[in-house]
Design an enzyme around this catalytic site. Structure first.
Site, mmCIF file in Angstrom:
data_model
loop_
_atom_site.group_PDB
_atom_site.id
_atom_site.type_symbol
_atom_site.label_atom_id
_atom_site.label_comp_id
_atom_site.label_asym_id
_atom_site.label_seq_id
_atom_site.Cartn_x
_atom_site.Cartn_y
_atom_site.Cartn_z
ATOM 1 N N LYS A 117 0.817 -1.211 0.000
ATOM 2 C CA LYS A 117 0.000 0.000 0.000
ATOM 3 C C LYS A 117 0.862 1.278 0.000
ATOM 4 O O LYS A 117 0.427 2.320 -0.459
ATOM 5 C CB LYS A 117 -0.925 0.037 1.221
HETATM 6 C C1 PLP Z 1 -4.425 -4.771 0.951
HETATM 7 C C2 PLP Z 1 -3.682 -6.048 0.989
HETATM 8 C C3 PLP Z 1 -4.011 -7.129 0.148
HETATM 9 C C4 PLP Z 1 -5.191 -7.075 -0.794
HETATM 10 O O1 PLP Z 1 -5.017 -6.126 -1.816
HETATM 11 P P1 PLP Z 1 -6.281 -5.600 -2.640
HETATM 12 O O2 PLP Z 1 -5.776 -4.513 -3.513
HETATM 13 O O3 PLP Z 1 -7.270 -5.103 -1.614
HETATM 14 O O4 PLP Z 1 -6.826 -6.762 -3.390
HETATM 15 C C5 PLP Z 1 -3.222 -8.258 0.199
HETATM 16 N N1 PLP Z 1 -2.184 -8.357 1.051
HETATM 17 C C6 PLP Z 1 -1.841 -7.357 1.879
HETATM 18 C C7 PLP Z 1 -0.710 -7.526 2.807
HETATM 19 C C8 PLP Z 1 -2.579 -6.170 1.881
HETATM 20 O O5 PLP Z 1 -2.241 -5.168 2.700
#
Ligand code: PLP
Length: 458
Positions: free
Chosen positions: A110
Site C-alpha cells: 500500500k
Molecule cells: C491490501 C492487501 C491485500 C489485498 O489487496 P487488494 O488490492 O485489496 O486486493 C493483500 N495483502 C496485503 C498484505 C494487503 O495489505
C-alpha cells in the site's frame, strides 16, 4: 484524460478531480475513458523505478500536474522505500519469482500508492488552497499506509476506521502511535466490511461530503490503482517483456486490477491469478458466476478478510462492455445479498483472470515450505499467493507472485508456521514503546459523522 463512473450518473472528471474525490457521486468508481498504450516497452529494463513510474503514470494525469511536479512527487514518494530497486524481483524456484512490495515505511505494498498520492494531494491542495478531510476504512494496511503518508501534510485531516480487535498489533500501533494532530485513528465495533459500508454511507451523504471536503484514499481511488501499475511494468521488464503470469493475493481487487491496466497498456501479461484465503467470494464468483456475500471468517491473512470486493466493480464494468446501467443494477442487487454475472461477462472475466483459494493450514504449510526451500520468510498473504501460484505454474511461462507485506507485520502467524518471530526493520524500532492514541466508536454512521465534525482541525 477523462474519467467516467462505472455507474454512469456522475460527472466526468479529470485526473486531479477523480483523485480528490475518490468515490464517484453516484456510488460508482472512476475509470479512464480509454487506456493509453505504453510506448518503448522494450527500453525499460535497467531504468530506475522512478523513471518507469513517470513513463507509466504520465499519460493518466493529463493536464493535472506538470512534468516537474509529477517527477518531484515520484522522487519524494519512493525515496521512502528502503530498497534501491524499490520493488525487487527475487527468484523462488525455476520460473517462479517473488515481487517484494514490502520495503516501504509501513511494510506493505500500500505504501507504493499512498506515498505517491500524498505528494500529489499536497501539490494540488497547495495550488487551490482547498482543505479536505480524508476518511478511510482499513483492514489494517491501508490505514497505516495512509497515516504514514499524510501525517503532517497541510490542509488535510485523516480519519481512519479499522475493525476493533481485528488488526494485528503492529498494524494497530502503526495507526495509533503517529502523533501528528491531523491524524485520527478510529476503532469501530465490527468487521472491515462494516467500516467500508460506513465509509460509503459518508460518501453518499452529499451535504456532509461537501461540508467537510470529504476525500477517499481507499483502493477505490483511481490514483492508487495507477501507482500500482508501475511494478507490474518493472517486473515484466526484468523478465524481458515476454508473456508472464502474475499471481496476486487479493481482497478489494485493487492490486490485481492494476495488473489489468498494465495489460491494457500493452505489457505482455498472460494470466492474472486471483489468490484468496478462506474468504473466497472472488474465487466462487469466477468459478460459478455467482457473486454472493456471506459471513467474514477472520483469518491469519486479515488484509484479505472481506466479502465485498470494491474494485471488482471496475472489472465488471469492462466485462459488461462499459454498460453502466447494468453495473448500477448489479450493485443494487448486491445490497440484498448478491447477483449472477451474465454468461458473456463471465466469459470475458475468465479470459483475464484465473483464481484459487487456500485455507489456513495450507497457508501455514506454505510459509514453512518456502523457508525450507529458499530461506525466504513469507507473510501469510504472500504465502496465499505463492500457494495458488504453484497450482498454476506452466513450463516456459514465468510466474510472478506479489509479496504484499513484510513477515514482521504478522509475527504471530509466522511464528506459528516456522517458530521464529521475524524482526522489524530498523526504521520501525520503537514502535512498541510509543503511546497509542485511538478513539473507540460504534458501527453507526451518525456517531462517526459527529466525531469527524468535532475532531477535524481544518
Ligand atoms: C491490501 C492487501 C491485500 C489485498 O489487496 P487488494 O488490492 O485489496 O486486493 C493483500 N495483502 C496485503 C498484505 C494487503 O495489505
Amino acid at each position: 484524460m477523462r474519467y467516467v463512473s462505472t455507474r454512469g450518473e456522475a460527472p466526468v472528471l479529470d485526473f486531479e478531480q477523480a483523485m480528490l474525490s475518490g468515490l464517484a457521486r453516484d456510488g460508482g468508481l472512476y475509470l479512464p475513458q480509454t487506456v493509453p498504450a505504453l510506448s518503448g516497452l522494450g527500453d525499460l529494463d535497467g531504468l530506475p523505478y522512478e523513471e518507469v513510474a513517470l513513463r507509466v503514470i504520465r499519460p493518466f494525469t493529463g493536464d493535472s500536474f506538470s512534468d516537474d511536479e509529477l517527477r518531484g512527487a515520484i522522487d519524494r514518494a519512493y525515496a521512502r522505500i528502503a530498497h534501491a530497486a524499490r520493488a525487487p524481483l527475487v527468484q523462488l524456484a525455476p520460473g517462479h519469482h517473488l515481487l517484494e512490495l514490502f520495503h516501504g515505511p509501513t511494510l506493505a505494498f500500500k505504501d507504493f500508492a499512498m506515498q505517491l498520492i500524498a505528494q500529489l494531494f499536497r501539490i494540488a491542495l497547495a495550488r487551490s488552497g482547498q482543505r479536505i478531510t480524508i476518511v478511510g476504512a482499513t483492514s489494517g494496511d491501508t490505514g497505516s499506509a495512509a497515516i504514514e503518508a499524510f501525517r503532517g501534510i497541510d490542509n488535510v485531516d485523516v480519519f481512519i476506521m479499522f475493525p476493533h480487535g481485528r488488526v494485528s498489533e503492529v498494524q494497530r500501533r502503526q495507526m495509533t502511535t503517529p502523533d501528528a494532530p491531523n491524524i485520527h485513528a478510529l476503532a469501530v465495533s465490527g468487521h472491515f466490511d462494516d467500516c467500508q459500508a460506513r465509509l460509503k454511507d459518508l460518501f453518499n451523504d452529499h451535504a456532509f461530503r461537501d461540508r467537510v471536503g470529504l476525500a477517499g484514499v481507499n483502493s477505490i481511488n483511481w490514483a492508487r490503482v495507477v501507482a500500482q501499475v508501475v511494478y507490474y511494468v518493472t517486473a515484466a521488464a526484468s523478465l524481458g517483456m515476454r508473456q508472464t503470469d502474475f499471481c496476486v493475493p487479493t481482497g478489494n481487487f485493487g492490486d490485481i486490477f492494476a495488473g489489468s491496466i498494465a495489460r491494457a497498456m500493452g505489457v505482455p501479461i498472460r494470466r492474472l491469478i486471483v489468490a484468496t484465503n478462506q474468504n473466497d467470494i472472488l474465487h466462487r464468483a469466477l468459478t460459478t458466476g455467482d457473486y454472493r456475500t456471506g459471513e467474514v471468517h477472520p483469518s491469519i491473512s486479515p488484509s484479505m478478510d472481506i466479502q465485498v470486493s470494491s474494485n471488482f466493480e471496475r472489472a465488471l464494468y469492462w466485462a459488461y462492455g462499459g454498460d453502466a446501467g447494468a453495473i448500477a443494477q448489479l450493485m443494487a442487487e448486491l445490497k440484498s445479498g448478491g447477483f449472477t454475472i451474465s454468461q458473456g461477462a463471465l466469459q470475458a472475466l475468465r479470459e483475464q483472470y484465473l483464481s484459487g483459494r487456500v485455507g489456513e493450514d495450507e497457508t501455514l504449510a506454505m510459509i514453512r515450505t518456502i523457508r525450507e526451500e529458499t530461506g525466504e520468510v513469507l507473510c501469510p498473504h504472500s504465502a496465499v499467493g505463492v500457494a495458488v501460484a504453484r497450482q498454476h505454474l506452466e513450463p516456459g511461462v514465468p510466474m510472478v507472485t506479489l509479496a504484499t507485506a513484510h513477515p514482521a507485520k504478522f509475527p504471530d502467524a509466522v511464528e506459528r508456521a516456522v517458530g521464529i518471530r521475524p524482526d522489524l526493520p530498523p526504521h520501525m524500532a520503537g514502535l512498541f514503546d510509543r503511546p497509542e492514541r485511538v478513539t473507540r466508536v460504534e458501527n453507526d454512521v451518525e456517531a462517526i459523522r459527529s466525531l469527524i465534525l468535532e475532531r477535524r482541525t481544518n
